[in-house]
Enzyme design. Structure first.
Site, PDB file in Angstrom:
ATOM      1  N   ASP A  44      57.940  -8.017  34.039  1.00 30.92           N
ATOM      2  CA  ASP A  44      58.813  -8.714  33.095  1.00 30.92           C
ATOM      3  C   ASP A  44      58.364 -10.178  33.000  1.00 30.92           C
ATOM      4  O   ASP A  44      58.080 -10.827  34.011  1.00 30.92           O
ATOM      5  CB  ASP A  44      60.268  -8.637  33.568  1.00 30.92           C
ATOM      6  CG  ASP A  44      61.253  -9.000  32.466  1.00 30.92           C
ATOM      7  OD1 ASP A  44      62.044  -8.135  32.077  1.00 30.92           O
ATOM      8  OD2 ASP A  44      61.222 -10.160  31.987  1.00 30.92           O
ATOM      9  N   ILE A  45      58.320 -10.679  31.774  1.00 30.95           N
ATOM     10  CA  ILE A  45      57.829 -12.035  31.550  1.00 30.95           C
ATOM     11  C   ILE A  45      58.820 -13.094  32.070  1.00 30.95           C
ATOM     12  O   ILE A  45      58.428 -14.239  32.330  1.00 30.95           O
ATOM     13  CB  ILE A  45      57.545 -12.230  30.033  1.00 30.95           C
ATOM     14  CG1 ILE A  45      56.513 -13.314  29.793  1.00 30.95           C
ATOM     15  CG2 ILE A  45      58.813 -12.479  29.253  1.00 30.95           C
ATOM     16  CD1 ILE A  45      55.986 -13.334  28.365  1.00 30.95           C
ATOM     17  N   GLN A 107      71.011  -5.410  25.518  1.00 31.59           N
ATOM     18  CA  GLN A 107      69.653  -5.001  25.139  1.00 31.59           C
ATOM     19  C   GLN A 107      69.086  -5.997  24.137  1.00 31.59           C
ATOM     20  O   GLN A 107      69.747  -6.345  23.145  1.00 31.59           O
ATOM     21  CB  GLN A 107      69.654  -3.592  24.531  1.00 31.59           C
ATOM     22  CG  GLN A 107      68.239  -3.064  24.280  1.00 31.59           C
ATOM     23  CD  GLN A 107      68.212  -1.625  23.778  1.00 31.59           C
ATOM     24  OE1 GLN A 107      69.250  -1.016  23.499  1.00 31.59           O
ATOM     25  NE2 GLN A 107      67.013  -1.078  23.672  1.00 31.59           N
ATOM     26  N   HIS A 113      63.747   0.940  27.996  1.00 28.96           N
ATOM     27  CA  HIS A 113      63.074   0.473  29.209  1.00 28.96           C
ATOM     28  C   HIS A 113      64.049   0.457  30.367  1.00 28.96           C
ATOM     29  O   HIS A 113      65.259   0.257  30.183  1.00 28.96           O
ATOM     30  CB  HIS A 113      62.467  -0.922  29.017  1.00 28.96           C
ATOM     31  CG  HIS A 113      63.417  -1.937  28.471  1.00 28.96           C
ATOM     32  ND1 HIS A 113      63.720  -2.022  27.130  1.00 28.96           N
ATOM     33  CD2 HIS A 113      64.143  -2.906  29.076  1.00 28.96           C
ATOM     34  CE1 HIS A 113      64.585  -3.001  26.941  1.00 28.96           C
ATOM     35  NE2 HIS A 113      64.871  -3.549  28.110  1.00 28.96           N
ATOM     36  N   HIS A 115      64.640  -1.621  33.824  1.00 28.54           N
ATOM     37  CA  HIS A 115      64.275  -2.751  34.673  1.00 28.54           C
ATOM     38  C   HIS A 115      64.239  -2.260  36.121  1.00 28.54           C
ATOM     39  O   HIS A 115      65.192  -1.633  36.592  1.00 28.54           O
ATOM     40  CB  HIS A 115      65.335  -3.855  34.617  1.00 28.54           C
ATOM     41  CG  HIS A 115      65.494  -4.506  33.281  1.00 28.54           C
ATOM     42  ND1 HIS A 115      64.985  -5.749  33.001  1.00 28.54           N
ATOM     43  CD2 HIS A 115      66.119  -4.099  32.150  1.00 28.54           C
ATOM     44  CE1 HIS A 115      65.300  -6.099  31.765  1.00 28.54           C
ATOM     45  NE2 HIS A 115      65.993  -5.113  31.222  1.00 28.54           N
TER      46      HIS A 115
END
Ligand code: 5GP
Ligand code: ZN
Length: 147
Positions: A44-45, A107, A113, A115
């Site tokens: 994750d960025i 979201q 996705h 996490h």
């Protein structure tokens, strides 16, 4: 109207405007940490904790309500695999899995996705609600609506 399920595979599998489809296709950079035929996982960025990663199905679907069962199964199995890895390699003391379905549920990227958030003793993450006993009649009414 032609439903998505009737479209040829190649058209239905990706959304040209989806950043996660682009990461899966290698068209956008992503720090990929795991992949198989059906899934890909990348960092994750904006990590919540060290090692926070996202697992996605390669095939585009918007959310939990729309994902095909086999993609959901593969994505959850990949999340389990990554949960074990963050425990072994990063020394996580626990793991939180999170999936948000819909804007109101937080979201922000509309490609399903999960996490995988490594948890560490003393990390700053907190439950987003304050646990308190609910109204028993209201709980029973909700349960009745769900049966
Ligand atoms: P959501 O809010 O939809 O549950 O989660 C979306 C997640 O995607 C966020 O945690 C966000 O930091 C991450 N994210 C958004 N854009 C990018 C990107 O371009 N690359 C990566 N690696 N993660 C992203
Ligand atoms: Zn997508």
């Amino acid at each position: 109207m032609v439903s998505q399920g009737k479209l040829p595979r190649a058209m239905a599998d990706t959304d040209p405007d989806c950043i996660f489809c682009k990461i899966a296709a290698g068209e956008l950079p992503g720090a990929v940490v795991d992949e198989d035929d059906h899934t890909i996982a990348f960092m994750d960025i904006s990590p919540a904790t060290r090692g926070h990663a996202l697992v996605i199905p390669r095939r585009h679907s918007r959310n939990l309500l729309e994902i095909e069962p086999e993609d959901l199964t593969a994505t959850m199995l990949a999340a389990q695999r990554l949960a074990a890895r963050v425990t072994e390699r990063l020394g996580a003391d626990g793991v939180s899995l999170l999936n948000s379905c819909g804007r109101v549920a937080w979201q922000t990227v509309f490609h399903f996705h999960i996490h995988v958030i490594p948890r560490y003793d003393g990390d700053p993450l907190r439950l987003p609600w304050e646990p308190a006993p609910g109204d028993p009649d209201e709980i029973a009414a909700a349960a009745a609506a769900l049966r």
